[in-house]
Design a protein around this motif. Structure first.
Motif, short mmCIF file in Angstrom:
data_model
loop_
_atom_site.label_atom_id
_atom_site.label_comp_id
_atom_site.label_asym_id
_atom_site.label_seq_id
_atom_site.Cartn_x
_atom_site.Cartn_y
_atom_site.Cartn_z
N LYS A 35 0.84 -1.21 0.00
CA LYS A 35 0.00 0.00 0.00
C LYS A 35 0.87 1.26 0.00
N ILE B 86 -1.45 -2.30 -6.58
CA ILE B 86 -2.74 -3.00 -6.54
C ILE B 86 -2.47 -4.41 -6.03
N HIS C 292 -3.69 -8.38 -4.83
CA HIS C 292 -4.65 -9.49 -4.97
C HIS C 292 -4.16 -10.64 -4.11
N GLU D 203 -7.58 -4.98 3.69
CA GLU D 203 -7.43 -3.85 2.75
C GLU D 203 -6.76 -4.27 1.45
N ASP E 222 -7.02 -5.37 -2.52
CA ASP E 222 -7.90 -4.85 -3.59
C ASP E 222 -8.74 -5.94 -4.24
N ASN F 220 -12.50 -4.73 -4.90
CA ASN F 220 -12.66 -3.36 -4.40
C ASN F 220 -13.14 -2.50 -5.57
N LYS G 201 -12.91 0.39 -6.30
CA LYS G 201 -11.99 1.43 -6.82
C LYS G 201 -11.13 0.87 -7.96
N ILE G 202 -11.08 -0.48 -8.06
CA ILE G 202 -10.24 -1.09 -9.09
C ILE G 202 -11.00 -1.15 -10.41
#
Ligand code: PLP
Length: 379
Positions: free
Chosen positions: A163, A168, A170, A188, A190, A211, A213-214
């Motif tokens: 982060k 990103i 996984h 947290e 993604d 997530n 946002k991805i």
């Protein structure tokens, strides 16, 4: 037969089967159809989605149903690659081939990729990551628990590291769900992969938790199901079964801790008395998995002999069982090819019991003696 290959696949739990049967035996309706049958199917899918989300502490809108863990892993990798052609893909050296192969395929198309080493105990070594400052890692996939060794990665630490670098992340949690706590929100991460047939649900259904946002492109395109991210008419009965299996995961974790952990301890202790080397012994591992070898004994010969006597075990991951190459997981841990060739995996299930383990240990002892005698005669 005594089945000790639950990491390859489990058996459908009776409660799961009960929930699936009405969706197999009655007219289902296509969830996309605008009539009562269709709406009923859609409602059932959404209920299952909530159960799946709840089992990993995600929001239902973050759950994308797919047909396998393999598909979920291919989807996130290719979906990111399509949207971000500059992505630098990194993965651990012990990932399942359904992570490493799509990444290797992208490497042939010009993507920058990095395989991250693990130490002798199978743990990812953050200090060994060579992060090119001109083209730093932008996507990282690290599995939560390994299918062969059962070794559990320190994911909170890895995700925190990633982060800070805006990578990103996984995680392949296929072997973790139902055995250890899996918390999408707390981690947290993604994106996350889970699969039904490893948790006493049916085969042929899985999920990618994503997530929002991805921004990922679809890997399978067509009718626009799953918000356009995975087209194809849903396998309703399988999805219903997956939902029920997810609902049961907490109960299964209690059973594993209470009943199966002592069997793992017994197996390790008895195997060591017989001269076995246990892989990843000093790492935190799943309660159901023991991966071991006997020096000088060929793994596949022992496996075949035990199969004849009625015991189902594995030499590594079932997905690569047609492959006589030594386990890539063990090679990554620095184990020699010769020792890795002897590797055998026991993976217990929620209903495994002491009687099965005792019977197995007696059979193993006699097979080992027989094989040692044969080896001595051949020499
Ligand atoms: N990831 C891991 C860690 C696995 O163990 C497996 C299956 O063995 C998969 C992914 C693939 O899942 P599926 O069998 O649902 O394709």
């Amino acid at each position: 037969m005594i089945y000790f290959d639950y990491n390859a696949t489990t058996v459908i739990h009776p409660e799961v089967l009960n929930e699936m049967i009405p969706f197999l035996s009655n007219q289902q309706g296509n969830p996309a159809s605008n009539h009562k049958f269709g709406r009923r199917a859609q409602t059932a899918i959404e209920e299952a989605r909530e159960k799946v989300a709840c089992s990993v502490n995600a929001h239902p809108s973050q759950v994308i149903f797919t047909a396998s863990g393999t598909e979920s892993n291919n989807t996130i990798i290719n979906g990111i690659a399509q949207n971000y052609p500059e992505t630098h893909f990194a993965y651990s050296a012990i990932e399942h081939p359904c992570i490493s192969e799509p990444i290797k395929s992208l490497s042939k198309k010009g993507f920058v990729t990095t395989k991250i080493p693990v130490d002798s105990q199978g743990m990812l070594d953050l200090d060994k990551i060579e992060n090119d400052s001109k083209n730093p890692i932008s996507f990282l996939s690290v599995m939560m628990a390994n299918n062969e060794t059962g070794i559990i990665q320190d994911l909170p630490k890895i995700i925190e590291w990633a982060k800070l670098k805006k990578i990103i992340t996984h995680t392949d949690a296929v072997q973790a769900l139902g055995k250890i706590t899996v918390d999408f929100e707390m981690l947290e991460v993604d994106a996350m992969t889970i699969s039904s047939h490893k948790i006493y649900g049916p085969q042929g259904v899985a999920a990618l938790i994503l997530n929002k946002k991805i921004d990922m492109s679809a890997f399978i395109m067509g009718g626009g199901q799953e918000k356009g991210l995975r087209s194809g008419t849903e396998n309703i009965a399988a999805i219903i079964g997956f939902g029920k299996a997810c609902e049961r995961t907490k109960e299964h974790m209690v059973l594993l801790n209470r009943n199966i952990k002592p069997l793992q301890v017994q197996l390790i202790s008895e195997l060591k008395k017989m001269g076995a080397l246990i892989f990843g012994e000093n790492s935190e591992r799943l309660n159901n998995t023991v991966f071991f070898t006997f020096k000088g004994i060929d793994g596949s010969t022992l496996l075949t002999a035990l199969d004849r006597k009625g015991f189902a075990l594995a030499s590594g991951s079932a997905c690569s069982s047609n492959n006589s190459e030594p386990s890539h997981v063990l090679i990554a841990m620095g184990v020699s090819e010769e020792i890795a060739q002897g590797a055998i995996r026991i993976s217990l299930g929620i209903n495994s019991n002491k009687n099965e383990v005792d019977t197995f240990l007696i059979a193993l002892k006699s097979e080992l003696e027989r094989l040692k005698q044969l080896t001595a005669i051949a020499a």
